[in-house]
Enzyme design. Structure first.
Site, short mmCIF file in Angstrom:
data_model
loop_
_atom_site.label_atom_id
_atom_site.label_comp_id
_atom_site.label_asym_id
_atom_site.label_seq_id
_atom_site.Cartn_x
_atom_site.Cartn_y
_atom_site.Cartn_z
N LYS A 54 -6.71 46.93 19.37
CA LYS A 54 -5.70 46.24 20.17
C LYS A 54 -6.26 45.89 21.54
CE LYS A 54 -2.06 48.33 17.47
NZ LYS A 54 -1.17 49.47 17.23
N GLN A 98 1.05 54.61 20.61
CA GLN A 98 0.48 54.56 19.26
C GLN A 98 1.17 55.59 18.36
OE1 GLN A 98 -1.73 52.28 17.99
NE2 GLN A 98 -1.34 53.27 16.02
N ASP A 121 6.17 46.49 21.48
CA ASP A 121 5.86 46.92 20.11
C ASP A 121 7.15 47.03 19.28
OD1 ASP A 121 3.92 47.61 18.24
OD2 ASP A 121 4.08 49.77 18.63
#
Ligand code: NAP
Length: 282
Positions: A54, A98, A121
């Site tokens: 990413k 994450q 996200d």
């Protein structure tokens, strides 16, 4: 005739190009690049790889990334405090925590510490509600990427019967909500579903989001169906028997090179959107 492959890498590249152009334009106006903070807890090698990928893509499109790495013994309170700081920091546009975090951490509490305006996200309850009510907001990245891929191949969603196999908060559930918002007729399947084969056989669109190698057999696929395989299992194997399904499907994603690249492209597109919104609040 074998199925046409849905080239997620190529569609993602064009999305990344558009984000790169937008980031350049933003920088000219705002005097700084859009900025994504990535938060990683513990030392799971796969998570480290995902975050590295990413960050590399961020650099490719002119988004600055700030990396926060916390030890595996970080408590829920410590993680929430760290995310609160990022949520309040005006120089941070987007926050990515994450998944998964170590088992002793309350992941939901940590996700909810992300300001909705920075939830690029799409993991907070706020974002899930926006997806469910078809309101403006950030999409969970993999579901958002799946919708972008379906649109790129002009798949007609209205009235199509979509069968989503999997109901996780970051993938199965939100992709179903997005499809429902686009007027698909929806069936969710999960580990307690009886006759999974029979459910999948009725699908015009199959979304495989399980994490079990080739669980979905080729002969379950209705001839002419669209098959999206979001599964990613060791050895680059998806959740669908790709060879068998390709003989019956009209369109199918490869693993890798299908859903995966779209996920990151949507994350970066949404980071740019968050930066634009904070620069010119609506
Ligand atoms: P998850 O949280 O483990 O959820 C798996 C889902 O599959 C659950 O809802 C579970 O049902 C269901 N399931 C398990 N066994 C089943 C069975 N035999 N029949 C039907 N349903 C079954 O996984 P996830 O995070 O959603 O990830 C799913 C897959 O997508 C994984 O391979 C992951 O690596 C991949 N993934 C890819 C990307 C990408 O960017 N390409 C992003 C995220 C995830 P219950 O709810 O009943 O337990």
């Amino acid at each position: 005739m074998p199925a046409q492959i849905m080239d997620g890498t190529a569609v993602a590249e064009s999305l990344l190009d558009a984000t790169a152009a937008g980031a350049l334009d933003f920088e000219a106006r705002a005097g700084r690049s859009p900025r994504l903070a990535t938060v990683l807890v513990g030392d799971d090698p796969a998570s480290h790889t995902y975050v590295r990928m990413k960050r590399t893509r961020c650099a490719r499109v002119g988004i600055e990334s700030r990396s926060i790495e916390l030890p595996a013994h970080t408590t829920t309170a410590e993680l929430v405090a760290e995310i609160n700081v990022l949520s309040d920091d005006p120089t941070v546009d987007g926050i990515l925590l994450q998944h998964p975090v170590p088992a002793h951490v309350d992941e939901r509490a940590a996700f909810e510490a992300i300001s909705p305006a920075k939830d690029v996200d799409g993991v907070t309850m706020h974002s899930f509600a926006a997806m469910s009510f078809a309101e403006r907001g950030f999409h969970s990245c993999t579901p958002g990427g799946i919708l972008r891929l379906l649109d790129a191949y002009e798949v007609d969603l209205a009235g199509a019967h979509a069968v989503v196999v999997g109901r996780s908060p970051i993938l199965g559930k939100p992709v179903g909500m997005l499809l429902l918002g686009r007027d698909a007729t929806l069936t969710y399947c999960h580990s307690r579903t009886t006759d999974l084969a029979g459910q999948v056989r009725q699908a015009d669109i199959v979304i495989a989001a399980v994490g079990k190698p080739e669980l979905i057999r080729g002969d379950w696929i209705k001839p002419g169906a669209v098959v999206i395989d979001a599964g990613y299992n060791p050895g680059n194997v998806g959740d669908v028997d790709h060879t068998g399904a390709s003989e019956r499907a009209r369109l199918i994603t490869p693993v890798p090179g299908g859903v995966g690249p779209m996920t990151i492209a949507v994350l970066l597109e949404q980071t740019l959107q968050a930066a634009e919104a904070s620069h010119h609040p609506a």
